[in-house]
Design an enzyme around this catalytic site. Sequence first.
Site, mmCIF file in Angstrom:
data_model
loop_
_atom_site.group_PDB
_atom_site.id
_atom_site.type_symbol
_atom_site.label_atom_id
_atom_site.label_comp_id
_atom_site.label_asym_id
_atom_site.label_seq_id
_atom_site.Cartn_x
_atom_site.Cartn_y
_atom_site.Cartn_z
ATOM 1 N N HIS A 7 80.378 12.435 62.178
ATOM 2 C CA HIS A 7 79.634 13.900 61.893
ATOM 3 C C HIS A 7 80.115 15.063 61.791
ATOM 4 O O HIS A 7 81.720 14.890 61.962
ATOM 5 C CB HIS A 7 78.620 13.280 63.497
ATOM 6 C CG HIS A 7 78.978 13.964 64.794
ATOM 7 N ND1 HIS A 7 79.838 12.812 65.970
ATOM 8 C CD2 HIS A 7 79.444 14.995 65.114
ATOM 9 C CE1 HIS A 7 80.300 13.438 66.674
ATOM 10 N NE2 HIS A 7 80.699 14.671 66.617
ATOM 11 N N GLU A 56 75.248 16.644 63.757
ATOM 12 C CA GLU A 56 75.160 16.671 65.516
ATOM 13 C C GLU A 56 74.684 18.755 65.445
ATOM 14 O O GLU A 56 75.581 19.322 64.879
ATOM 15 C CB GLU A 56 76.176 16.276 65.658
ATOM 16 C CG GLU A 56 76.044 16.746 67.417
ATOM 17 C CD GLU A 56 77.891 17.283 68.073
ATOM 18 O OE1 GLU A 56 77.096 16.929 69.205
ATOM 19 O OE2 GLU A 56 78.192 16.162 67.950
ATOM 20 N N HIS A 75 81.541 24.801 55.254
ATOM 21 C CA HIS A 75 79.689 24.233 54.429
ATOM 22 C C HIS A 75 80.389 22.735 54.184
ATOM 23 O O HIS A 75 80.917 22.248 54.419
ATOM 24 C CB HIS A 75 79.458 24.607 52.878
ATOM 25 C CG HIS A 75 80.274 24.456 52.021
ATOM 26 N ND1 HIS A 75 82.081 24.686 52.176
ATOM 27 C CD2 HIS A 75 80.351 23.830 51.171
ATOM 28 C CE1 HIS A 75 82.316 24.182 50.302
ATOM 29 N NE2 HIS A 75 81.549 23.791 50.683
ATOM 30 N N GLU A 117 76.547 23.158 51.118
ATOM 31 C CA GLU A 117 76.333 23.388 49.230
ATOM 32 C C GLU A 117 75.349 22.205 48.216
ATOM 33 O O GLU A 117 75.764 21.241 48.906
ATOM 34 C CB GLU A 117 77.587 23.315 48.803
ATOM 35 C CG GLU A 117 78.268 22.835 46.979
ATOM 36 C CD GLU A 117 79.182 22.416 47.216
ATOM 37 O OE1 GLU A 117 79.724 22.653 45.492
ATOM 38 O OE2 GLU A 117 80.291 22.245 48.031
#
Length: 122
Positions: A7, A56, A75, A117
């Site tokens: 994550h 998360e 990002h 993105e």
Amino acid sequence: MKFKFAHNNLNVINLENSIKFYEEALGLKVTKKIEPEDGSFIIAFLGDNETTHLLELTWLSDWEHPYDLGDNEFHLAFVVDDFDAAYKKHKEMNCICYENTAMGIYFISDPDGYWLEIIPTR
């Protein structure tokens, strides 16, 4: 030895606003929440129902001001199967913060200013 992504974490000021944004903008859904009895934090894991990778979102009860994102040179990236429909939706949501038409991509900004993105399926 073998590693795989589990994550990515983003800390947020308003968890419910952030969850709503990620559901509306990217179709992510809450898969699990962690809420300790002392109420000091809440963690929500969001998934895309396509991969095992999770986002998360962490809310801290004692944090009251926006997070310092520095130059925001990091990002998360999402591939979308219908780029034109996604672009239209994000334009309507007024969350597009940067476009690179030469590369055929754009970025949206979440309620805390994190950049995401958007990439067409190639």
